[in-house]
Scaffold this active site. Structure first.
Site: not given
Ligand code: URA
Length: 428
Positions: A86, A165, A172, A187, A191
């Protein structure tokens, strides 16, 4: 048994900097999803978290309750390690387009659930969808079919995965509460938990083109991500990498795919290739493999996996990419060495050309973008083109050119060499 406290008490406690009791964050998230906690109350709690932070226990509970709010991919029957990476997002960051098929070529399974363009940082899904025919909105069963057949997929998280999320992130985004290290970490990790992988690499970008502009913040985010993921039995490592100039030379959806294909063909810009190989080595180490990623990259096996993934997602490998026309250039103001190529400004200029979106429902323009013809440290001549702006025939490049004022600097002496990988953060 004590009765549950009212939402307003949980908000007030967080405002005062107090930790909530075990179970209270789960209650808050559950009530929010059920419609019993109002948007305003959740927004208020999120703002209090931005100021006061979360304890380790609170962050763990928030992450678990977001991950458990939906389903989870079942990767248990796959005959190999399951891995993913990520990136916190940067300008010209097309690493996933190369790394995902490369890891599949090395015997891993990579179910990458990725995101769309966010602000001025590009999203892997928009890049993938600039390939004619490719679909990234896949159901969980389609995702699993492509992973089983090809070894990898790049798809959008379906609404069933971590829906809490999804809702909290939208809130947000609208309430200026994205910039909180625990909220970002929760968050991202929620995921990845829903994705179900065993090994995870986080690429935390730092610099003008990144979510984190300062090294200290990036380091803290990297450590929080690794610690949080490790606590959920995911083998995790983070790399803090520079994002003060774009990664590679291409910025913009189809331009970036073209450059990723160059790397998959054994060429491409050295910084991009080096980062892909560094990330592949980390993931191989985490998953206990000893294969050589250079052989898979230069021997064409990763390219073959990429083509198979494109085909399995509806695209035609090798079909011409939608490329536009050169609209303008930014030239070197003097002879010397390029000392600044501001990623933030270049990301903004590419966005103004159409590579990003102003609202979630807006389409991106796959042809829009910027080519960096020189990178920091290069010797340049006065008048030499440094940046090319790409778009549609007849498109006015003025707004993008305005964003680029001050984005490049040329000095008489070369700047000190810069490292791309600034730091590694390992789990226990
Ligand atoms: N990316 C995410 O998935 N979540 C955040 O909060 C920020 C970046």
């Amino acid at each position: 048994m004590a009765s549950a406290r009212a939402t307003v008490e949980l908000i007030a406690d967080k405002r005062r900097g107090r930790a909530l009791a075990p179970g209270e964050i789960r209650q808050l998230v559950g009530d929010y999803l059920d419609g019993q906690t109002a948007e305003a109350q959740m927004a208020s709690w999120l703002m209090a978290v931005c100021w006061r932070g979360l304890t380790e226990e609170e962050l763990r509970e928030l992450t678990a309750s977001m991950a458990e709010s939906g389903g989870r991919l079942d990767l248990s029957g796959l005959p190999g390690p399951t891995v993913d990476k990520h990136s916190t997002g940067g300008v010209g960051d097309k690493v996933s387009l190369v790394l995902v098929p490369l890891m599949a070529a090395l015997g891993c399974f990579v179910p990458q659930l990725s995101g769309r363009t966010l602000g001025t940082t590009g999203g892997t899904l928009d890049k993938m969808e600039s390939i004619p025919g490719v679909r990234c909105e896949l159901s969980s069963s389609e995702i699993m079919r492509v992973v089983r057949e090809v070894g990898c997929v790049i798809a959008a998280a379906s609404p069933e995965l971590a829906p809490a999320d999804r809702r909290l992130y939208a809130l947000r985004d609208a309430t200026a509460t994205v910039q909180s290290i625990p909220l970002i970490a929760g968050s991202i990790v929620s995921k990845k938990m829903a994705e179900g992988v065993q090994c995870l690499l986080f690429d935390v970008k730092v610099g003008s083109g990144a979510l984190m502009t300062k090294a200290a913040g990036a380091r803290r985010l990297a450590a929080t991500l690794v610690e949080l993921a490790s606590g959920f039995q995911i083998r995790a490592v983070a790399m803090v990498t520079a994002m003060d100039q774009p990664l590679g030379r291409a910025v913009g959806n189809a331009l970036e795919v073209r450059e990723a294909i160059d790397v998959l063909s054994g060429g491409g810009p050295p910084d991009l290739r080096d980062l892909v190989l560094a990330e592949a080595r980390e993931l191989l180490r985490l998953s206990g493999q000893t294969a050589d990623p250079v052989v898979a990259l230069d021997g064409g096996v990763a390219r073959e996996r990429f083509n198979a993934m494109v085909k399995a997602q509806g695209g035609a490998p090798g079909a011409p990419l939608p490329l536009g026309v050169r609209l303008a250039t930014v030239d070197a103001p003097r002879r010397g060495f390029l000392s600044r190529l501001d990623a933030g400004a270049i990301g903004l200029a590419a966005w103004r050309l159409g590579s990003g979106r102003r609202s979630p429902s807006e389409p991106v323009d796959p042809v829009a973008g910027i080519m960096c013809l020189a990178k920091v440290g290069a010797a340049v001549e006065r008048g030499q083109p440094l940046l090319e702006l790409w778009g549609r025939p007849g498109q006015d490049p003025t707004p993008a050119l305005l964003a680029l004022k001050g984005a490049v600097r040329v000095r008489s002496s070369p700047p000190p060499p810069r490292r791309l990988v600034l730091e590694h953060v390992a789990g226990d």
